[in-house]
Design a protein around this motif. Structure first.
Motif, PDB file in Angstrom:
ATOM      1  N   ALA A   1      17.155   6.853 -17.872  1.00 18.47           N
ATOM      2  CA  ALA A   1      17.203   7.189 -16.452  1.00 18.47           C
ATOM      3  C   ALA A   1      18.599   7.026 -15.866  1.00 18.47           C
ATOM      4  O   ALA A   1      18.919   7.650 -14.858  1.00 18.47           O
ATOM      5  N   THR A   2      19.415   6.198 -16.491  1.00 14.89           N
ATOM      6  CA  THR A   2      20.759   5.951 -15.978  1.00 14.89           C
ATOM      7  C   THR A   2      21.695   5.610 -17.129  1.00 14.89           C
ATOM      8  O   THR A   2      21.252   5.291 -18.224  1.00 14.89           O
ATOM      9  N   GLN A   3      22.964   5.680 -16.851  1.00 14.56           N
ATOM     10  CA  GLN A   3      23.966   5.279 -17.818  1.00 14.56           C
ATOM     11  C   GLN A   3      24.821   4.201 -17.165  1.00 14.56           C
ATOM     12  O   GLN A   3      24.833   4.061 -15.953  1.00 14.56           O
ATOM     13  N   GLY A   4      25.510   3.452 -17.971  1.00 11.32           N
ATOM     14  CA  GLY A   4      26.384   2.444 -17.388  1.00 11.32           C
ATOM     15  C   GLY A   4      26.304   1.126 -18.115  1.00 11.32           C
ATOM     16  O   GLY A   4      25.914   1.056 -19.275  1.00 11.32           O
ATOM     17  N   GLY A   5      26.662   0.082 -17.404  1.00  9.35           N
ATOM     18  CA  GLY A   5      26.781  -1.251 -17.981  1.00  9.35           C
ATOM     19  C   GLY A   5      25.444  -1.932 -18.194  1.00  9.35           C
ATOM     20  O   GLY A   5      24.386  -1.398 -17.897  1.00  9.35           O
ATOM     21  N   TYR A   6      25.558  -3.144 -18.687  1.00  9.54           N
ATOM     22  CA  TYR A   6      24.375  -3.936 -19.002  1.00  9.54           C
ATOM     23  C   TYR A   6      23.973  -4.848 -17.855  1.00  9.54           C
ATOM     24  O   TYR A   6      22.965  -5.506 -17.903  1.00  9.54           O
TER      25      TYR A   6
ATOM     26  N   GLY B   1       0.811  -1.217   0.000  1.00 11.71           N
ATOM     27  CA  GLY B   1       0.000   0.000   0.000  1.00 11.71           C
ATOM     28  C   GLY B   1       0.842   1.264   0.000  1.00 11.71           C
ATOM     29  O   GLY B   1       0.551   2.215  -0.736  1.00 11.71           O
ATOM     30  N   LEU B   2       1.880   1.285   0.829  1.00 14.71           N
ATOM     31  CA  LEU B   2       2.762   2.460   0.853  1.00 14.71           C
ATOM     32  C   LEU B   2       3.463   2.661  -0.483  1.00 14.71           C
ATOM     33  O   LEU B   2       3.581   3.793  -0.966  1.00 14.71           O
ATOM     34  N   LEU B   3       3.942   1.580  -1.079  1.00  6.99           N
ATOM     35  CA  LEU B   3       4.609   1.715  -2.379  1.00  6.99           C
ATOM     36  C   LEU B   3       3.623   2.163  -3.461  1.00  6.99           C
ATOM     37  O   LEU B   3       3.978   2.963  -4.331  1.00  6.99           O
ATOM     38  N   ALA B   4       2.391   1.655  -3.411  1.00 12.90           N
ATOM     39  CA  ALA B   4       1.378   2.090  -4.378  1.00 12.90           C
ATOM     40  C   ALA B   4       1.060   3.571  -4.200  1.00 12.90           C
ATOM     41  O   ALA B   4       0.935   4.311  -5.186  1.00 12.90           O
ATOM     42  N   LEU B   5       0.926   4.010  -2.951  1.00 16.00           N
ATOM     43  CA  LEU B   5       0.679   5.429  -2.704  1.00 16.00           C
ATOM     44  C   LEU B   5       1.829   6.286  -3.214  1.00 16.00           C
ATOM     45  O   LEU B   5       1.622   7.297  -3.890  1.00 16.00           O
ATOM     46  N   LEU B   6       3.035   5.877  -2.898  1.00 14.52           N
ATOM     47  CA  LEU B   6       4.219   6.659  -3.236  1.00 14.52           C
ATOM     48  C   LEU B   6       4.479   6.720  -4.739  1.00 14.52           C
ATOM     49  O   LEU B   6       4.848   7.769  -5.268  1.00 14.52           O
TER      50      LEU B   6
ATOM     51  N   VAL C   1       0.498  17.256 -15.971  1.00 18.20           N
ATOM     52  CA  VAL C   1       1.642  16.513 -16.502  1.00 18.20           C
ATOM     53  C   VAL C   1       2.191  15.616 -15.394  1.00 18.20           C
ATOM     54  O   VAL C   1       2.160  15.974 -14.216  1.00 18.20           O
ATOM     55  N   TRP C   2       2.660  14.439 -15.789  1.00 14.94           N
ATOM     56  CA  TRP C   2       3.223  13.514 -14.813  1.00 14.94           C
ATOM     57  C   TRP C   2       4.545  14.053 -14.284  1.00 14.94           C
ATOM     58  O   TRP C   2       5.353  14.584 -15.046  1.00 14.94           O
ATOM     59  N   PRO C   3       4.791  13.913 -12.987  1.00 15.57           N
ATOM     60  CA  PRO C   3       6.070  14.373 -12.418  1.00 15.57           C
ATOM     61  C   PRO C   3       7.238  13.555 -12.957  1.00 15.57           C
ATOM     62  O   PRO C   3       7.079  12.410 -13.376  1.00 15.57           O
ATOM     63  N   ASP C   4       8.409  14.176 -12.953  1.00 14.82           N
ATOM     64  CA  ASP C   4       9.612  13.470 -13.394  1.00 14.82           C
ATOM     65  C   ASP C   4       9.932  12.326 -12.439  1.00 14.82           C
ATOM     66  O   ASP C   4       9.731  12.427 -11.239  1.00 14.82           O
ATOM     67  N   GLY C   5      10.447  11.257 -12.992  1.00 12.70           N
ATOM     68  CA  GLY C   5      10.920  10.144 -12.178  1.00 12.70           C
ATOM     69  C   GLY C   5       9.884   9.111 -11.802  1.00 12.70           C
ATOM     70  O   GLY C   5      10.207   8.168 -11.090  1.00 12.70           O
ATOM     71  N   VAL C   6       8.639   9.261 -12.260  1.00 10.76           N
ATOM     72  CA  VAL C   6       7.610   8.290 -11.902  1.00 10.76           C
ATOM     73  C   VAL C   6       7.920   6.935 -12.533  1.00 10.76           C
ATOM     74  O   VAL C   6       7.877   5.898 -11.862  1.00 10.76           O
ATOM     75  N   LEU C   7       8.271   6.932 -13.805  1.00 13.92           N
ATOM     76  CA  LEU C   7       8.586   5.682 -14.488  1.00 13.92           C
ATOM     77  C   LEU C   7       9.833   5.029 -13.895  1.00 13.92           C
ATOM     78  O   LEU C   7       9.881   3.810 -13.714  1.00 13.92           O
ATOM     79  N   ASP C   8      10.819   5.853 -13.547  1.00  9.52           N
ATOM     80  CA  ASP C   8      12.032   5.329 -12.914  1.00  9.52           C
ATOM     81  C   ASP C   8      11.696   4.636 -11.591  1.00  9.52           C
ATOM     82  O   ASP C   8      12.185   3.546 -11.302  1.00  9.52           O
ATOM     83  N   GLY C   9      10.874   5.289 -10.787  1.00  8.76           N
ATOM     84  CA  GLY C   9      10.495   4.725  -9.492  1.00  8.76           C
ATOM     85  C   GLY C   9       9.744   3.422  -9.631  1.00  8.76           C
ATOM     86  O   GLY C   9       9.985   2.459  -8.896  1.00  8.76           O
ATOM     87  N   LEU C  10       8.814   3.385 -10.591  1.00 10.89           N
ATOM     88  CA  LEU C  10       8.084   2.136 -10.835  1.00 10.89           C
ATOM     89  C   LEU C  10       9.013   1.023 -11.300  1.00 10.89           C
ATOM     90  O   LEU C  10       8.883  -0.130 -10.892  1.00 10.89           O
ATOM     91  N   LEU C  11       9.946   1.379 -12.149  1.00 13.69           N
ATOM     92  CA  LEU C  11      10.884   0.388 -12.677  1.00 13.69           C
ATOM     93  C   LEU C  11      11.763  -0.180 -11.572  1.00 13.69           C
ATOM     94  O   LEU C  11      11.958  -1.386 -11.480  1.00 13.69           O
ATOM     95  N   TYR C  12      12.270   0.677 -10.709  1.00 17.55           N
ATOM     96  CA  TYR C  12      13.136   0.206  -9.621  1.00 17.55           C
ATOM     97  C   TYR C  12      12.375  -0.602  -8.574  1.00 17.55           C
ATOM     98  O   TYR C  12      12.977  -1.392  -7.853  1.00 17.55           O
TER      99      TYR C  12
ATOM    100  N   LEU D   1       2.280   5.470  -7.363  1.00 16.94           N
ATOM    101  CA  LEU D   1       1.139   5.521  -8.286  1.00 16.94           C
ATOM    102  C   LEU D   1       0.128   6.611  -7.916  1.00 16.94           C
ATOM    103  O   LEU D   1      -0.204   7.456  -8.745  1.00 16.94           O
ATOM    104  N   VAL D   2      -0.363   6.582  -6.687  1.00 18.36           N
ATOM    105  CA  VAL D   2      -1.464   7.469  -6.306  1.00 18.36           C
ATOM    106  C   VAL D   2      -1.006   8.923  -6.227  1.00 18.36           C
ATOM    107  O   VAL D   2      -1.617   9.812  -6.845  1.00 18.36           O
ATOM    108  N   PHE D   3       0.057   9.179  -5.464  1.00 15.29           N
ATOM    109  CA  PHE D   3       0.523  10.563  -5.341  1.00 15.29           C
ATOM    110  C   PHE D   3       0.957  11.165  -6.673  1.00 15.29           C
ATOM    111  O   PHE D   3       0.583  12.307  -6.985  1.00 15.29           O
ATOM    112  N   PRO D   4       1.722  10.457  -7.511  1.00 11.73           N
ATOM    113  CA  PRO D   4       2.041  11.018  -8.832  1.00 11.73           C
ATOM    114  C   PRO D   4       0.794  11.255  -9.692  1.00 11.73           C
ATOM    115  O   PRO D   4       0.732  12.235 -10.435  1.00 11.73           O
ATOM    116  N   ALA D   5      -0.208  10.376  -9.564  1.00  8.73           N
ATOM    117  CA  ALA D   5      -1.441  10.579 -10.334  1.00  8.73           C
ATOM    118  C   ALA D   5      -2.177  11.832  -9.855  1.00  8.73           C
ATOM    119  O   ALA D   5      -2.725  12.598 -10.677  1.00  8.73           O
ATOM    120  N   LEU D   6      -2.177  12.051  -8.537  1.00 12.14           N
ATOM    121  CA  LEU D   6      -2.810  13.262  -8.019  1.00 12.14           C
ATOM    122  C   LEU D   6      -2.069  14.515  -8.487  1.00 12.14           C
ATOM    123  O   LEU D   6      -2.696  15.520  -8.851  1.00 12.14           O
TER     124      LEU D   6
END
Length: 164
Positions: free
Chosen positions: A121-126, A29-34, A48-59, A36-41
């Protein structure tokens, strides 16, 4: 195992089940709020969607698999608490937990890193040398194999019981 030990063990299994439910619901629930819900609000407010939402979901993607593993353990121990035999409950749980931990580890080490590079979102190795992810992946594979061995042992035991 005496009857009082069995009752105590089943009570502890039931308590662990509720602990697992609490953990999955609260952390999930906390991760969903942090993420998904808060960025959607914010997106609804600003348009416009805040920066870093996709990065956060991916991580956080491996976390979904890890939480499913905890849920599976809690479910199996809940079945044991209700009187189901340990071997059938745990063999299925070991396979589900092993698969979940294995997939979470593989996603953590290979998928998150490479998708992060693709979206910029990042640079570096594979390959991200996430020792915790690698360890969870290996433990997951071992648990999956142990679950299969327990299934086979249950089938052999059933055959032996039929012969007697």
């Amino acid at each position: 195992m005496s009857q009082t030990d069995l009752v105590r063990f089943r009570r502890m299994c039931g308590q662990f089940r509720w602990l697992a439910v609490f953990m999955v619901v609260s952390v999930g629930g906390l991760l969903a709020l942090l993420h998904l819900v808060f960025p959607a609000l914010v997106a609804m407010r600003d348009g416009v969607w805040p920066d870093g939402v996709l990065d956060g979901l991916l991580y956080r993607a491996p976390t979904v698999f890890y939480l499913f593993a905890v849920w599976s353990i809690g479910r199996a121990l809940g079945q044991v608490a209700k009187g189901r035999l340990i071997q059938p409950a745990l063999s299925g749980a070991l396979r589900r937990v092993g698969l979940s931990l294995g997939l979470g580890g593989v996603i953590s080490v290979f998928v998150v890193t490479n998708l992060s590079r693709l979206i910029g979102a990042t640079q570096g190795g594979y390959l991200h040398f996430d020792v915790a992810g690698m360890t969870l992946g290996m433990i997951g594979g071992a648990l999956f194999l142990l679950g299969r061995v327990m299934d086979q042992a249950g089938r052999v035991q059933a055959e032996l019981d039929e012969m007697i």
